[in-house]
Write a protein that holds these residues in place. Structure first.
Motif, PDB file in Angstrom:
ATOM      1  N   ILE A   1     -16.596   7.766   7.035  1.00 48.43           N
ATOM      2  CA  ILE A   1     -15.765   6.587   6.761  1.00 48.43           C
ATOM      3  C   ILE A   1     -16.154   6.127   5.365  1.00 48.43           C
ATOM      4  O   ILE A   1     -17.332   5.914   5.076  1.00 48.43           O
ATOM      5  N   ARG A   2     -15.180   5.960   4.487  1.00 45.30           N
ATOM      6  CA  ARG A   2     -15.489   5.656   3.091  1.00 45.30           C
ATOM      7  C   ARG A   2     -14.285   5.015   2.422  1.00 45.30           C
ATOM      8  O   ARG A   2     -13.202   4.927   3.012  1.00 45.30           O
ATOM      9  N   TYR A   3     -14.491   4.580   1.193  1.00 45.81           N
ATOM     10  CA  TYR A   3     -13.373   4.143   0.373  1.00 45.81           C
ATOM     11  C   TYR A   3     -12.617   5.378  -0.093  1.00 45.81           C
ATOM     12  O   TYR A   3     -13.179   6.251  -0.768  1.00 45.81           O
ATOM     13  N   ALA A   4     -11.363   5.464   0.262  1.00 44.53           N
ATOM     14  CA  ALA A   4     -10.559   6.631  -0.118  1.00 44.53           C
ATOM     15  C   ALA A   4      -9.092   6.273   0.042  1.00 44.53           C
ATOM     16  O   ALA A   4      -8.730   5.259   0.641  1.00 44.53           O
ATOM     17  N   SER A   5      -8.218   7.122  -0.500  1.00 48.70           N
ATOM     18  CA  SER A   5      -6.784   6.982  -0.317  1.00 48.70           C
ATOM     19  C   SER A   5      -6.316   7.995   0.723  1.00 48.70           C
ATOM     20  O   SER A   5      -7.039   8.950   1.055  1.00 48.70           O
ATOM     21  N   GLU A   6      -5.115   7.809   1.225  1.00 52.35           N
ATOM     22  CA  GLU A   6      -4.565   8.757   2.199  1.00 52.35           C
ATOM     23  C   GLU A   6      -4.428  10.144   1.580  1.00 52.35           C
ATOM     24  O   GLU A   6      -4.784  11.154   2.213  1.00 52.35           O
ATOM     25  N   ASN A   7      -3.952  10.202   0.347  1.00 56.81           N
ATOM     26  CA  ASN A   7      -3.851  11.495  -0.336  1.00 56.81           C
ATOM     27  C   ASN A   7      -5.223  12.074  -0.641  1.00 56.81           C
ATOM     28  O   ASN A   7      -5.395  13.298  -0.678  1.00 56.81           O
ATOM     29  N   GLY A   8      -6.201  11.186  -0.863  1.00 58.25           N
ATOM     30  CA  GLY A   8      -7.552  11.664  -1.116  1.00 58.25           C
ATOM     31  C   GLY A   8      -8.142  12.369   0.081  1.00 58.25           C
ATOM     32  O   GLY A   8      -8.895  13.342  -0.060  1.00 58.25           O
ATOM     33  N   ILE A   9      -7.813  11.896   1.283  1.00 57.94           N
ATOM     34  CA  ILE A   9      -8.315  12.527   2.510  1.00 57.94           C
ATOM     35  C   ILE A   9      -7.462  13.723   2.896  1.00 57.94           C
ATOM     36  O   ILE A   9      -7.984  14.806   3.193  1.00 57.94           O
ATOM     37  N   ALA A  10      -6.156  13.551   2.893  1.00 55.56           N
ATOM     38  CA  ALA A  10      -5.265  14.616   3.371  1.00 55.56           C
ATOM     39  C   ALA A  10      -5.170  15.784   2.390  1.00 55.56           C
ATOM     40  O   ALA A  10      -5.107  16.942   2.802  1.00 55.56           O
ATOM     41  N   LYS A  11      -5.161  15.484   1.087  1.00 55.86           N
ATOM     42  CA  LYS A  11      -4.934  16.533   0.095  1.00 55.86           C
ATOM     43  C   LYS A  11      -6.098  16.715  -0.873  1.00 55.86           C
ATOM     44  O   LYS A  11      -6.036  17.590  -1.742  1.00 55.86           O
TER      45      LYS A  11
ATOM     46  N   LEU B   1       0.823  -1.206   0.000  1.00 52.61           N
ATOM     47  CA  LEU B   1       0.000   0.000   0.000  1.00 52.61           C
ATOM     48  C   LEU B   1       0.853   1.250   0.000  1.00 52.61           C
ATOM     49  O   LEU B   1       1.940   1.282   0.567  1.00 52.61           O
ATOM     50  N   ASP B   2       0.360   2.277  -0.652  1.00 54.95           N
ATOM     51  CA  ASP B   2       0.990   3.588  -0.569  1.00 54.95           C
ATOM     52  C   ASP B   2      -0.097   4.634  -0.373  1.00 54.95           C
ATOM     53  O   ASP B   2      -1.270   4.304  -0.161  1.00 54.95           O
ATOM     54  N   ALA B   3       0.272   5.895  -0.440  1.00 52.30           N
ATOM     55  CA  ALA B   3      -0.673   6.972  -0.135  1.00 52.30           C
ATOM     56  C   ALA B   3      -1.771   7.100  -1.177  1.00 52.30           C
ATOM     57  O   ALA B   3      -2.759   7.815  -0.949  1.00 52.30           O
ATOM     58  N   ASN B   4      -1.618   6.421  -2.333  1.00 48.16           N
ATOM     59  CA  ASN B   4      -2.634   6.496  -3.377  1.00 48.16           C
ATOM     60  C   ASN B   4      -3.536   5.263  -3.419  1.00 48.16           C
ATOM     61  O   ASN B   4      -4.449   5.200  -4.246  1.00 48.16           O
ATOM     62  N   SER B   5      -3.270   4.274  -2.582  1.00 45.53           N
ATOM     63  CA  SER B   5      -4.083   3.057  -2.564  1.00 45.53           C
ATOM     64  C   SER B   5      -5.448   3.348  -1.942  1.00 45.53           C
ATOM     65  O   SER B   5      -5.560   4.078  -0.963  1.00 45.53           O
ATOM     66  N   ILE B   6      -6.485   2.746  -2.520  1.00 46.89           N
ATOM     67  CA  ILE B   6      -7.839   2.939  -2.012  1.00 46.89           C
ATOM     68  C   ILE B   6      -8.111   1.918  -0.911  1.00 46.89           C
ATOM     69  O   ILE B   6      -8.008   0.707  -1.140  1.00 46.89           O
ATOM     70  N   VAL B   7      -8.458   2.396   0.268  1.00 47.79           N
ATOM     71  CA  VAL B   7      -8.751   1.547   1.414  1.00 47.79           C
ATOM     72  C   VAL B   7     -10.002   2.087   2.102  1.00 47.79           C
ATOM     73  O   VAL B   7     -10.510   3.152   1.771  1.00 47.79           O
ATOM     74  N   VAL B   8     -10.512   1.318   3.073  1.00 47.90           N
ATOM     75  CA  VAL B   8     -11.567   1.845   3.931  1.00 47.90           C
ATOM     76  C   VAL B   8     -10.900   2.787   4.923  1.00 47.90           C
ATOM     77  O   VAL B   8     -10.065   2.365   5.723  1.00 47.90           O
TER      78      VAL B   8
ATOM     79  N   GLN C   1      -6.900  14.707  -3.229  1.00 50.20           N
ATOM     80  CA  GLN C   1      -6.522  14.234  -4.557  1.00 50.20           C
ATOM     81  C   GLN C   1      -7.400  13.067  -4.990  1.00 50.20           C
ATOM     82  O   GLN C   1      -7.790  12.225  -4.185  1.00 50.20           O
ATOM     83  N   LYS C   2      -7.701  12.999  -6.271  1.00 46.74           N
ATOM     84  CA  LYS C   2      -8.379  11.848  -6.834  1.00 46.74           C
ATOM     85  C   LYS C   2      -7.355  10.746  -7.109  1.00 46.74           C
ATOM     86  O   LYS C   2      -6.153  11.002  -7.119  1.00 46.74           O
ATOM     87  N   LEU C   3      -7.861   9.543  -7.322  1.00 39.55           N
ATOM     88  CA  LEU C   3      -6.965   8.425  -7.606  1.00 39.55           C
ATOM     89  C   LEU C   3      -6.166   8.696  -8.870  1.00 39.55           C
ATOM     90  O   LEU C   3      -6.723   9.078  -9.898  1.00 39.55           O
ATOM     91  N   ARG C   4      -4.863   8.514  -8.777  1.00 44.41           N
ATOM     92  CA  ARG C   4      -4.004   8.703  -9.940  1.00 44.41           C
ATOM     93  C   ARG C   4      -2.993   7.566 -10.006  1.00 44.41           C
ATOM     94  O   ARG C   4      -2.698   6.909  -8.999  1.00 44.41           O
ATOM     95  N   LEU C   5      -2.478   7.345 -11.194  1.00 43.25           N
ATOM     96  CA  LEU C   5      -1.513   6.267 -11.388  1.00 43.25           C
ATOM     97  C   LEU C   5      -0.152   6.681 -10.851  1.00 43.25           C
ATOM     98  O   LEU C   5       0.399   7.708 -11.248  1.00 43.25           O
ATOM     99  N   SER C   6       0.379   5.883  -9.939  1.00 47.71           N
ATOM    100  CA  SER C   6       1.713   6.124  -9.401  1.00 47.71           C
ATOM    101  C   SER C   6       2.729   5.317 -10.199  1.00 47.71           C
ATOM    102  O   SER C   6       2.360   4.394 -10.940  1.00 47.71           O
ATOM    103  N   PRO C   7       4.013   5.633 -10.085  1.00 48.14           N
ATOM    104  CA  PRO C   7       5.031   4.834 -10.798  1.00 48.14           C
ATOM    105  C   PRO C   7       4.964   3.353 -10.460  1.00 48.14           C
ATOM    106  O   PRO C   7       5.215   2.499 -11.327  1.00 48.14           O
ATOM    107  N   ARG C   8       4.628   3.021  -9.212  1.00 46.59           N
ATOM    108  CA  ARG C   8       4.516   1.603  -8.837  1.00 46.59           C
ATOM    109  C   ARG C   8       3.381   0.931  -9.593  1.00 46.59           C
ATOM    110  O   ARG C   8       3.513  -0.200 -10.076  1.00 46.59           O
ATOM    111  N   MET C   9       2.233   1.624  -9.684  1.00 45.18           N
ATOM    112  CA  MET C   9       1.108   1.052 -10.403  1.00 45.18           C
ATOM    113  C   MET C   9       1.450   0.821 -11.872  1.00 45.18           C
ATOM    114  O   MET C   9       1.127  -0.230 -12.439  1.00 45.18           O
TER     115      MET C   9
END
Length: 470
Positions: A317-327, A237-244, A329-337
């Motif tokens: 409480i929802r499906y979101a990424s860490e960056n989605g909550i903190a910043k 997981l990273d800051a862009n992964s979608i989790v609960v 940001q919408k889901l975006r493709l990271s270099p790892r993805m």
């Protein structure tokens, strides 16, 4: 002296898992019954899984199961494609591709699989948990039943639950076994006399015992202690992964609903702890992503219900990424993805090419070891060869070998020219190859053989070496 865990220590929850108390004993989890939008969707997903689990063993293609992992007979069937020991490379490539897919899926969607499609979660939460609610009541009633002294009512409920759980575990264990031996073999074990299938009976009871132990006692510990998938989150997981996830920016500080005149304005979280009471692994999602979280979404449904009752927007409480909550940001493709996607694409392409181009038979032709060439008359030389054929198809094949290059003759020894091979059968034999001296241009010559069926269709070509006197 180490600091004692305290409710005032925000990181004290990391000192132990939620199902172990301060004395180190098992802390039984009584998840509160919860319904909602996501729960209904999970119900549909679970019904589809159960339909596939109990239905796939009966589906056959060309007389073979659609899916089979017969370890004893070394035969694996995946959606009609048969893999035998000679196809170990393909099977390993398939497993590697599947693992990379799981990694990529986790990088993007977290443990979505665990909450929606994992057999452990589906059976525990959507089958056994529902039966437990039906027999023993809701979470509070179950806890009260366990804590009170034994009486007729408790004995009847506990005994009834054990019987139902074991019968269901026996059924699940039998169907699970059918994926390893086939449904026909399972029916034989059930219908034929016991003395003919002692091994099968022991296997059936063993599978039933394991499932009964897991779903009656071990439960969420499978996800927390045994399954390595949760621990992989730390590296996947990273800051862009979608989790609960809990929206701490909106929810903190927690407290009762604030009035405009209050000196301290609280966040939307009213600290009702309903998200904790419905969690099947006993965690507080507000502490952040944890290895125990299986993304079952019960906390989302519970929180949405509370937000609706206090006239606040849903999604605390929802499906979101860490960056989605903190910043935001919408889901975006990271270099790892992107990197994992490229690797997965290469593996899928390679696997598809290998499966589509593999031969339905596997033939080897080798010179007999320790045997030199023989002179036949004044103008011919012969070599002795051993051959072996494996029928990897699902049909009975009539096969024979011909010499393609160079021109020469084949004489079979002690075997018929044509072999009748059943699916999975191996045939072998010996033959002489005789060449005219004028056709022998060097000491080691390359030979090419063709394997033909009874319709004279060439199925495979094989190369070997011919030794001559030059």
């Amino acid at each position: 002296m180490p600091k004692e865990p305290s409710i005032f220590d925000p990181d004290s929850f990391r000192d132990s898992i939620g199902t172990i108390n301060e004395s180190g004993d098992r802390q039984w989890v009584y998840p509160q019954k919860q319904k909602g939008k996501f729960y209904r969707k999970r119900n549909w997903a679970s019904n589809i899984f159960l339909l596939l689990f109990f239905g796939l063993p009966f589906i056959k293609l060309h007389g073979k199961p659609l899916i089979l992992f017969n370890i004893l007979e070394r035969e694996f069937i995946i959606f009609g494609a048969i893999f035998r020991p000679q196809d170990l490379f393909l099977f390993a490539l398939f497993l590697l591709t599947f693992m990379v897919f799981i990694v990529l899926f986790t990088v993007i969607f977290g443990r979505l699989f665990c909450g929606w499609a994992c057999p452990q979660t589906v059976f525990m939460e959507m089958v056994f948990r529902k039966i437990e609610y039906w027999i023993e009541g809701n979470a509070q009633q179950q806890k009260a039943l366990n804590e009170r002294d034994w009486d007729k009512d408790k004995l009847l409920k506990k005994g009834g639950k054990i019987v139902v759980f074991f019968v269901l575990s026996f059924v699940i264990g039998n169907f699970f076994l059918s994926y390893f031996i086939g449904i026909d073999a399972l029916i034989d074990i059930i219908t034929q006399p016991l003395n003919q299938h002692w091994g099968g009976l022991i296997a059936m009871l063993s599978f039933a015992g394991v499932f009964f132990f897991v779903y009656s006692w071990f439960r969420e510990q499978v996800c927390i202690v045994v399954c390595p998938y949760g621990r992989l989150q730390g590296v996947l997981l990273d800051a862009n992964s979608i989790v609960v996830a809990y929206d701490y920016l909106r929810g903190e500080p927690r407290g009762k609903i604030s009035k405009p005149t209050d000196p301290v304005q609280h966040g939307d979280c009213i600290d009702c702890n309903l998200c904790v009471r419905v969690c099947p692994t006993g965690i507080d999602i507000r502490n952040g992503t944890q290895l125990e979280c299986i993304n079952c979404t019960l906390c989302i449904d519970a929180c949405d219900q509370i937000m609706e009752s206090i006239h606040k927007p849903k999604g605390l409480i929802r499906y979101a990424s860490e960056n989605g909550i903190a910043k935001g940001q919408k889901l975006r493709l990271s270099p790892r993805m992107i990197g994992y996607s490229i690797v997965l694409l290469v593996l899928v392409t390679g696997l598809g090419f290998a499966i589509n181009t593999r031969h339905l038979i596997d033939t080897t032709v080798l010179r007999a070891p320790g045997v030199m060439y023989q002179e036949i008359g004044a103008d011919s030389i012969s070599n002795l060869y051993n051959y072996k054929m494996l029928n990897k198809s699902q049909d009975t094949l009539k096969l024979h070998i011909k010499l393609l290059e160079p021109a020469g003759t084949i004489k079979f020894i002690g075997t018929e020219k044509q072999l009748n091979l059943y699916p999975g059968a191996i045939g072998e034999g010996t033959f002489f190859v005789t060449l005219h001296r004028k056709a022998i241009e060097q000491r080691k010559m390359k030979l090419q053989f063709g394997v033909f069926n009874d319709r004279e269709e060439m199925l495979e070509t094989i190369k070997s070496v011919f030794l001559g006197p030059i």
